[in-house]
Design a protein around this motif. Sequence first.
Motif, PDB file in Angstrom:
ATOM      1  N   ASP A 116     -56.835 -85.542  -8.841  1.00  0.00           N
ATOM      2  CA  ASP A 116     -57.788 -85.417  -9.923  1.00  0.00           C
ATOM      3  C   ASP A 116     -57.246 -84.789 -11.242  1.00  0.00           C
ATOM      4  O   ASP A 116     -57.547 -84.777 -12.211  1.00  0.00           O
ATOM      5  CB  ASP A 116     -58.961 -84.706  -9.590  1.00  0.00           C
ATOM      6  N   HIS A 117     -55.979 -83.844 -10.976  1.00  0.00           N
ATOM      7  CA  HIS A 117     -55.321 -83.117 -11.865  1.00  0.00           C
ATOM      8  C   HIS A 117     -53.904 -83.583 -12.411  1.00  0.00           C
ATOM      9  O   HIS A 117     -53.189 -83.138 -13.057  1.00  0.00           O
ATOM     10  CB  HIS A 117     -55.087 -81.541 -11.323  1.00  0.00           C
ATOM     11  N   THR A 118     -53.785 -84.930 -11.721  1.00  0.00           N
ATOM     12  CA  THR A 118     -52.322 -85.634 -12.207  1.00  0.00           C
ATOM     13  C   THR A 118     -52.751 -86.756 -13.064  1.00  0.00           C
ATOM     14  O   THR A 118     -53.302 -87.892 -12.693  1.00  0.00           O
ATOM     15  CB  THR A 118     -51.675 -86.186 -10.982  1.00  0.00           C
ATOM     16  N   PRO A 119     -52.266 -86.868 -14.502  1.00  0.00           N
ATOM     17  CA  PRO A 119     -52.499 -87.921 -15.159  1.00  0.00           C
ATOM     18  C   PRO A 119     -52.070 -89.413 -14.617  1.00  0.00           C
ATOM     19  O   PRO A 119     -52.792 -90.265 -14.737  1.00  0.00           O
ATOM     20  CB  PRO A 119     -51.737 -87.633 -16.634  1.00  0.00           C
ATOM     21  N   GLY A 132     -47.463 -85.589 -14.560  1.00  0.00           N
ATOM     22  CA  GLY A 132     -48.038 -85.038 -15.659  1.00  0.00           C
ATOM     23  C   GLY A 132     -48.908 -83.652 -15.605  1.00  0.00           C
ATOM     24  O   GLY A 132     -49.909 -83.497 -15.984  1.00  0.00           O
ATOM     25  N   TYR A 133     -48.846 -83.230 -14.012  1.00  0.00           N
ATOM     26  CA  TYR A 133     -49.906 -82.165 -13.721  1.00  0.00           C
ATOM     27  C   TYR A 133     -49.840 -81.111 -14.731  1.00  0.00           C
ATOM     28  O   TYR A 133     -50.969 -80.512 -14.896  1.00  0.00           O
ATOM     29  CB  TYR A 133     -49.104 -81.753 -12.257  1.00  0.00           C
ATOM     30  N   ARG A 134     -48.885 -80.556 -15.183  1.00  0.00           N
ATOM     31  CA  ARG A 134     -49.033 -79.540 -16.085  1.00  0.00           C
ATOM     32  C   ARG A 134     -49.543 -79.869 -17.348  1.00  0.00           C
ATOM     33  O   ARG A 134     -49.351 -78.751 -18.054  1.00  0.00           O
ATOM     34  CB  ARG A 134     -47.814 -78.809 -16.007  1.00  0.00           C
ATOM     35  N   THR A 135     -49.851 -80.911 -17.760  1.00  0.00           N
ATOM     36  CA  THR A 135     -50.095 -81.270 -19.022  1.00  0.00           C
ATOM     37  C   THR A 135     -51.884 -81.024 -19.091  1.00  0.00           C
ATOM     38  O   THR A 135     -51.993 -81.012 -20.212  1.00  0.00           O
ATOM     39  CB  THR A 135     -49.983 -82.645 -19.413  1.00  0.00           C
ATOM     40  N   ILE A 136     -52.499 -80.784 -18.086  1.00  0.00           N
ATOM     41  CA  ILE A 136     -53.955 -80.734 -18.130  1.00  0.00           C
ATOM     42  C   ILE A 136     -54.396 -79.433 -17.302  1.00  0.00           C
ATOM     43  O   ILE A 136     -53.673 -79.254 -16.282  1.00  0.00           O
ATOM     44  CB  ILE A 136     -54.607 -81.899 -17.772  1.00  0.00           C
TER      45      ILE A 136
END
Length: 255
Positions: A213-216, A251-255
């Motif tokens: 859910d946290h990975t784009p 992309g985890y750290r982008t959101i």
Amino acid sequence: MPLLENHLAVVTGAASGIGRAIATGFAREGARVVLLDLNVRGAAEAAQEIRDAGGKADSFALDVTRREDCIAVARKIAGEIGQVSVLVNNAGINRRNAFTADEGAVIKDWQDIMAINLNGVFNVTHAFLKPLCASKGRIVNIASIQSFVHVRTPNSPAYTASKHGVLGFTRALAAELGREGVRVNAIGPGLIETPLNEQVRTTNPQLVQTFLDHTPLGRAGKPEDIVGPALFLASDLSAYVTGSIVMADGGYRTI
């Protein structure tokens, strides 16, 4: 020309998962690889698979927490195989006890995780320092998204602390060893499907979903997803890159 032709690459924790994938990928790109792991059988099987595919590979037992053993295996490789020019510090463990869990478990988690994830990186790197300097080599440390954040799932604070330490160690070495021509970088994986986390993925699907859910990109990674970044950092493609971390986290750290 293969990206790693004429290189001798050492990979720790190479019996399975990310380490095994990196060793296999390096061999495909022309490197002679040495697989190091406490799991002697797994490392030997992985090395045999590489040889069966036409690559060059050797394997040795290594407990990265034992400094004397690291020195001994470095000497053995130098005497029997050659001068190491690439080192991948991949060996690591994780635990999922909270800091407020049973005191004995928390203390053991801290001691075990730091011994392998941080002290082990120091032990192995120091053991291979002379050949790496002589060859103007490359060091690739496997860090984590937890080099920056403590993920919102059951996770040991020791793991987060150890991976912050790996990133700090990477940057410190890059600053010091650059004058020797040695480049030092890290890779920051997100959730990668490996034997290390197989049990928790099976028994706790909600944990996996929290990550997704946290990975784009909406999926967990595979060990092979780390091979490309490792090849980039170990090869001349990254000739002017040092002290950096390449995130491979979907992309985890982008959101």
